[in-house]
Scaffold this active site. Structure first.
Site, PDB file in Angstrom:
ATOM      1  N   ASP A  32       0.727  -1.040  -0.084  1.00 39.42           N
ATOM      2  CA  ASP A  32      -0.063  -0.065  -0.163  1.00 39.42           C
ATOM      3  C   ASP A  32       0.617   1.354   0.081  1.00 39.42           C
ATOM      4  O   ASP A  32       0.239   2.331  -0.264  1.00 39.42           O
ATOM      5  CB  ASP A  32      -0.830  -0.054   1.222  1.00 39.42           C
ATOM      6  CG  ASP A  32      -2.136  -1.196   0.995  1.00 39.42           C
ATOM      7  OD1 ASP A  32      -2.717  -0.945   0.095  1.00 39.42           O
ATOM      8  OD2 ASP A  32      -2.196  -1.578   2.189  1.00 39.42           O
TER       9      ASP A  32
HETATM   10  C1  BGC Z   1       0.556   1.212   6.181  1.00 39.69           C
HETATM   11  C2  BGC Z   1      -0.059  -0.009   5.294  1.00 39.69           C
HETATM   12  C3  BGC Z   1      -1.357   0.151   5.515  1.00 39.69           C
HETATM   13  C4  BGC Z   1      -1.987   1.474   4.897  1.00 39.69           C
HETATM   14  C5  BGC Z   1      -3.473   1.372   4.771  1.00 39.69           C
HETATM   15  C6  BGC Z   1      -0.195   2.557   5.791  1.00 39.69           C
HETATM   16  O1  BGC Z   1       0.249   3.747   6.561  1.00 39.69           O
HETATM   17  O2  BGC Z   1       1.823   1.356   6.179  1.00 39.69           O
HETATM   18  O3  BGC Z   1       0.482  -1.079   5.984  1.00 39.69           O
HETATM   19  O4  BGC Z   1      -1.962  -0.946   4.753  1.00 39.69           O
HETATM   20  O5  BGC Z   1      -1.483   2.476   5.476  1.00 39.69           O
HETATM   21  O6  BGC Z   1      -4.172   2.501   5.038  1.00 39.69           O
HETATM   22  C1  NOJ Z   2      -1.612  -3.524   5.300  1.00 41.66           C
HETATM   23  C2  NOJ Z   2      -2.718  -3.931   4.441  1.00 41.66           C
HETATM   24  O1  NOJ Z   2      -3.801  -4.437   5.434  1.00 41.66           O
HETATM   25  C3  NOJ Z   2      -2.323  -4.763   3.362  1.00 41.66           C
HETATM   26  O2  NOJ Z   2      -3.368  -4.843   2.613  1.00 41.66           O
HETATM   27  C4  NOJ Z   2      -1.046  -4.536   2.709  1.00 41.66           C
HETATM   28  O3  NOJ Z   2      -0.760  -5.584   1.719  1.00 41.66           O
HETATM   29  C5  NOJ Z   2       0.070  -4.242   3.831  1.00 41.66           C
HETATM   30  N1  NOJ Z   2      -0.523  -3.400   4.449  1.00 41.66           N
HETATM   31  C6  NOJ Z   2       1.207  -3.778   3.031  1.00 41.66           C
HETATM   32  O4  NOJ Z   2       1.158  -2.638   2.504  1.00 41.66           O
END
Ligand code: BGC
Ligand code: NOJ
Length: 816
Positions: free
Chosen positions: A487
Site C-alpha cells: 500500500d
Molecule cells: C500502512 C500500510 C497500510 C496502509 C493502509 C499505511 O500507513 O503502512 O501497512 O496498509 O496504511 O491504509
Molecule cells: C496492510 C494492508 O492491510 C495490506 O492489505 C497490505 O498489503 C499491507 N499493509 C502492505 O502494505
C-alpha cells in the site's frame, strides 16, 4: 524474558504479570458479537461492525495505552480498601495475578489481602452477548464483608461520531433500569431498533448509569467515588455519558466462594414491536428477557462455556500435527489457526492498532484471510466470498474495502488498487480445493452491490483476470494503479501536501508505473483460473489463462529480472525500482516471494538466484526485511514507503506477511532447512523468550517486526490483524509439512529439514479423516514419491478421494 507461559493442554497463554510490555489482547466472540479484551480487562465490544455498532467506549492511544474496559472492582467494606482484580485501573499490588487468554475467552484473576477472584469473559455461541462470570473466594481465616462493582461505559453506537460529535452526543444519551437490568437506549426513540443491556445475577444494593455520578467530579476510573465510598447512587443518565454499574454486597465466610454473573448484550427488536406498551417510549423487553434470564444461571453459563471449548476442539481437530517441534505444533494446532479465525472475522478493522473506524473489510485482505480459514468453516468462507465478490466493480476492479454491517463498498477509499481482483481468484481457488463445491461458481453475484447487474461468480473471476490484461504498461507488466500489495508504494501519487492520504490522493496523469509483483500474482491467479476453467470444461477460458500466464511469465523473467533477483516495479516515468541500479531500495522481498510462489524461475535457475539474494541481503535473525537499502529520505516518486523512518513498516521493516512467501519459495525449491529456518525466525512462540524485545503477544503474529535499520530491531508492532496469519498457516501446513488440498485430492508433499524424522498429521478433508504418517530418515532431504494408503501402495504423492466420504484413511508417506 517471558511474561507468562503457554498451557498447551488447555490451549491458553497464561500471562503471569499484568505489566506486559504492551497490552496483550484476545478476542471474544467468533460469529457476530465481538470484543477485544486485554490482559488487564481493557477493551471494547461491538456487534458485527466496530464502527457502526459499537456497544462500549474505548479511547485509543491513551496513557496507559490500554485504558477503559470491562472493569470490576472489589471493596473491603470493613476497611474501605478497594482494588481491581484485573490490576487496571487501580493498579494495586496483586498476588497471583494471571490472565489466561484462551480461544474466544479470557480468565483474569488475582488475590488481594486474602480475597481471591477470577473473572471468565466469553461470548456464548449463537448469542449476541458476553458473559462475565466473577467468582470471589475468601482465603482469609475470618469472614469478609465485600462490595463488588461492575462497570462499563456505553458508546453511542457509531464510534466515529461518538468520538467527534460532542455538541449533539452530550444531549442524546438515554437509559432505562428495570429489575436490575440496565438498558442503554440512546437513539432507540428514532431510527435504531437495537439497544444494549447490562444485567447481573445477584441482588443489588444499587446501580449507576451516569458516568459523572459513578466517578465523581474530576476523578477517573482508578478511584470512582462510588467505589471509594461503597455507595451507588442509582443515577439515571440524561445525556452526557451513559454507563452501567451494579453494586453487589457479598459476605463470605472463610474458604467460601460466591459467583456473580454479569451479562452485556446487544438486542434488536422488530421495527413494529419496538415499544411496550406500544405508543410509549419504553423498550419492549419481552423479546430479550428470556435470553437474559437464561444466561444469568450458572448452569447455562457453564454449558455455554463447555460448548465454546468443544466448538474449538472441533475446529482445531481438522488439522492436527505432531512434529516434535513445540513451536510448530503449538502454532499450527492452536494459535495460528485461532488467529486465522480472528483475521477472518475482523479483516483489518478492530485491534489495538486498528481503531475499528478506519478500515472495514479489505478486499485483498479478506481474500487472503480465507486461505487460512477455509478448512475450518467452509460455509462461512463461501458466504464471505459472495460478499466480497458483490463489491467487485463491473470493470473487474474492486472497492478496496467494505463495511461489514452494510457490506457496501467504501467510497472514502474507492478502488484502483490494481492487485485487488487477482486475490479473489486465489480466495475462490482455495475454497474450491478445500470443498470441491463448484456450485459456488454459478451463484449470481452483483457487481457493486447492484442486484440488477448480477453475474455468475465464475464471470467475476474472468473479469478479475481481464482487469489485469486490460491494464498493461509499456513492458507488458500490469499497471500498478494506486498501489499493489504494498500500500505504501504509491508510484502515481507525488504527494507534497502534509497529511494527504497516499492511498486516495488524486493521481498524477500520464504515468506508466508497472508492478512486477502484480505480474507474479497474476501468473499465480491465471494458473489457478486455468485449472478452474479446465475442470469446468471451458476450453476457451482455460486457453486464455494458460497463454496469459505464459506470456506474463516471460515478461517477468525479462523486464522483471534484474540479474540476481526480481525487480519491484517501474515508476511513473518508466524508471526501474528494486534494481542494483537504484541507490536505495535495490531489492524487495515481495516480488521474490510472489514470483517464486507462482512458479516463475523454478525451472531455469532464476528462483535459486533470487532466494540466494534474499538470504544474503534481506534475511535477519528477526525475519526477512521488506527491502534494502532502506530509504533514507522522502522519495516523491515512491510515496508513503519512504515516509517511514528506516526499519519500520514498509520501509525495510520485517513485514511479516511477506515472509511465508519465502518459506514457500524455499520449500518449493526443495530447501526444507531454509524454509523452516525462516518460519522459526518469526514464529511468535519461538520468540517468546525475547518478549522484552518483541513486546507484542507471543501467541500471535504481528504485522511488523522492526528491521535491522531501526533503532529497535526485533520490536514487533500491530499484532493480530495481518495476512501474516493466513499465509504462515499455508506455508507451514501446506508447503513445509506439505499437506495440501488440491482439486483432485490431498497432496502430501513435505519439504523438510534434513534433521527431521517421522511426523504425523490428522487432516479432515471433504468429509474424510486422513491419518498421515510421514516416514523420513534423518538426513534425507527428498520428497514423497510413494504412499501406502490403507495398506495399498500408490505411486506419487496425491492421496485420492475415497469413493465415499466419512471414513478414516491411514496413509504412510515415504520421503526418499
Ligand atoms: C500502512 C500500510 C497500510 C496502509 C493502509 C499505511 O500507513 O503502512 O501497512 O496498509 O496504511 O491504509
Ligand atoms: C496492510 C494492508 O492491510 C495490506 O492489505 C497490505 O498489503 C499491507 N499493509 C502492505 O502494505
Amino acid at each position: 524474558m517471558r511474561y507468562g507461559h503457554f498451557d498447551d493442554e488447555r490451549r491458553e497463554y497464561v500471562i503471569t504479570r499484568p505489566d506486559t510490555p504492551l497490552p496483550w489482547i484476545n478476542y471474544l466472540g467468533c460469529e457476530a458479537y465481538f470484543g477485544i479484551i486485554s490482559n488487564t480487562a481493557g477493551g471494547y465490544s461491538f456487534y458485527a461492525d466496530a464502527r457502526l455498532r459499537r456497544l462500549t467506549r474505548y479511547r485509543y492511544n491513551n496513557a496507559p495505552l490500554d485504558f477503559g474496559g470491562r472493569y470490576v472492582y472489589l471493596r473491603d467494606d470493613e476497611t474501605g480498601e478497594f482494588w481491581s482484580p484485573s490490576w487496571q485501573p487501580t493498579q494495586n499490588e496483586l498476588e497471583d495475578y494471571s490472565c489466561r487468554h484462551g480461544l474466544g475467552y479470557s480468565i483474569i484473576g488475582s488475590r488481594y489481602k486474602g480475597i481471591r477472584s477470577e473473572t471468565l469473559y466469553f461470548v456464548p455461541l449463537g448469542e449476541n452477548l458476553e458473559v462475565w462470570r466473577v467468582r470471589v473466594t475468601n482465603d482469609r481465616e475470618t469472614a469478609a464483608k465485600l462490595s463488588l462493582f461492575s462497570s462499563i461505559e456505553f458508546c453511542l453506537w457509531e464510534a466515529q461520531d461518538d468520538n467527534t460529535n460532542f455538541q449533539r452526543n452530550y444531549s442524546t444519551g438515554e437509559v432505562e433500569v428495570v429489575d436490575g437490568v440496565i438498558y442503554h437506549k440512546t437513539e432507540y426513540r428514532e431510527r435504531r431498533n437495537h439497544f444494549a443491556y447490562f444485567a447481573c445475577s445477584a441482588p443489588q444494593t444499587g446501580f449507576d448509569t451516569s458516568r459523572d455520578a459513578f466517578l465523581g467530579p474530576y476523578r477517573s476510573w482508578d478511584r470512582p467515588i462510588v467505589v471509594e465510598t461503597g455507595k451507588s447512587t442509582d443515577s439515571i443518565a440524561h445525556g452526557w455519558q451513559p454507563m452501567g454499574s451494579h453494586h453487589v454486597e457479598i459476605e463470605l465466610g472463610p474458604g467460601e466462594t460466591r459467583e456473580v454473573v454479569f451479562l452485556l448484550g446487544y438486542w434488536e427488536n422488530p421495527q413494529d414491536d419496538k415499544f411496550d406498551p406500544p405508543n410509549t417510549q419504553t423498550i419492549n423487553k419481552r423479546t430479550v428477557t428470556p435470553v437474559i434470564e437464561k444466561y444469568l444461571q450458572s448452569a447455562a453459563v457453564e454449558q455455554a462455556f463447555d460448548a465454546l471449548r468443544d466448538y474449538w476442539t472441533g475446529l482445531l481437530g481438522i488439522v492436527q500435527v505432531q512434529t516434535g517441534n513445540e513451536h510448530v505444533d503449538r502454532m499450527v494446532n492452536i494459535w495460528n489457526a485461532y488467529q486465522c479465525m480472528v483475521t477472518f472475522n475482523m479483516s483489518r478493522s478492530a485491534s489495538l492498532y486498528e481503531s475499528g473506524i478506519g478500515r472495514g473489510m479489505g478486499f485483498r485482505d479478506s481474500n487472503q484471510d480465507l486461505l487460512g480459514f477455509v478448512h475450518m468453516i467452509p460455509a462461512r468462507a463461501r458466504e464471505r466470498i459472495l460478499d466480497i465478490a458483490a463489491t467487485q466493480l463491473a470493470t473487474g476492479g474492486a472497492y478496496h474495502q467494505y463495511q461489514p454491517l452494510t457490506k457496501r463498498g467504501n467510497n472514502d477509499i474507492g478502488s484502483g488498487f490494481n492487485d485487488d481482483p487477482a486475490w479473489l481468484v486465489l480466495g475462490v481457488a482455495a475454497y474450491l480445493k478445500e470443498t470441491g463445491d463448484t456450485s459456488i461458481l454459478d451463484v449470481l453475484v452483483p457487481f457493486d452491490n447492484d442486484p440488477s447487474a448480477a453475474k455468475p461468480l465464475y464471470e467475476h473471476l474472468q473479469r478479475s483476470i481481464g482487469y489485469t490484461l486490460d491494464r498493461l504498461g509499456p513492458h507488458g507488466l500490469p499497471l500498478i494503479g494506486r498501489a499493489d500489495w504494498n500500500d505504501c508504494l504509491n508510484l502515481n501519487c507525488f504527494s507534497e501536501t502534509p497529511g494527504e492520504s497516499f492511498q486516495t490522493t488524486e493521481h498524477k496523469e500520464g504515468g506508466v508505473a508497472e508492478s512486477v509483483f502484480i505480474g507474479g500474482l497474476f501468473v499465480l491467479a491465471a494458473n489457478e483460473m486455468t485449472r478452474i476453467a479446465g475442470r469446468r470444461d471451458d476450453k476457451v477460458e482455460e486457453e486464455r489463462c494458460r497463454k496469459a500466464s505464459a506470456v506474463m511469465t516471460k515478461v517477468v523473467e525479462s523486464a522483471g529480472w534484474d540479474g540476481n533477483w526480481f525487480r519491484r516495479a517501474y515508476d511513473f516515468y518508466g524508471k526501474v525500482i528494486g534494481s542494483a541500479e537504484n541507490s536505495e531500495g535495490q531489492i524487495f522481498i515481495e516480488p521474490q516471494g510472489m514470483c517464486i510462489v507462482a512458479g516463475i524461475g523454478l525451472e531455469n535457475g532464476l528462483a535459486t538466484k533470487a532466494l540466494a539474494s534474499v538470504r544474503e541481503r534481506l534475511a535477519t535473525p528477526h525475519g526477512i526485511v521488506l527491502q534494502q537499502p532502506a530509504y533514507s529520505y522522502y522519495h516523491l516518486n515512491l510515496g508513503e514507503i519512504s515516509t517511514y523512518p528506516e526499519g519500520y513498516k514498509e520501509n525495510a521493516g520485517v513485514f511479516c506477511h511477506t515472509n511465508p512467501w519465502l518459506m514457500m519459495g524455499e520449500a518449493m525449491a526443495g530447501n526444507g532447512d531454509g524454509a523452516l529456518d525462516y518460519y522459526l525466525r518469526i514464529n511468535p512462540s519461538a520468540r517468546e523468550e525475547i518478549s522484552e524485545i518483541h513486546r507484542c503477544e507471543p501467541y500471535v503474529y504481528a504485522q511488523m517486526i522492526a528491521g535491522k535499520d531501526a533503532p529497535t530491531p526485533g520490536e514487533a508492532k500491530n499484532s493480530w490483524l495481518s495476512g501474516t496469519a493466513a499465509w504462515n498457516f499455508v506455508a507451514i501446513s501446506q508447503w513445509i509439512l506439505g499437506i495440501r488440498p488440491e482439486h483432485g485430492g490431498l497432496r502430501i508433499d513435505p519439504s523438510l529439514p534434513a534433521s527431521w524424522g517421522d511426523f504425523t498429521v490428522t487432516r479432515k478433508f471433504r468429509g474424510t479423516t486422513y491419518k498421515i504418517a510421514v516416514r523420513k530418515s534423518a538426513g534425507s532431504t527428498g520428497r514423497v514419491a510413494r504412499l501406502v494408503v490403507d495398506g495399498r501402495t500408490i505411486a506419487g504423492n496425491l492421496a485420492p478421494l475415497p469413493a465415499q466420504a466419512g471414513q478414516t484413511i491411514e496413509i504412510e508417506a515415504f520421503v526418499q
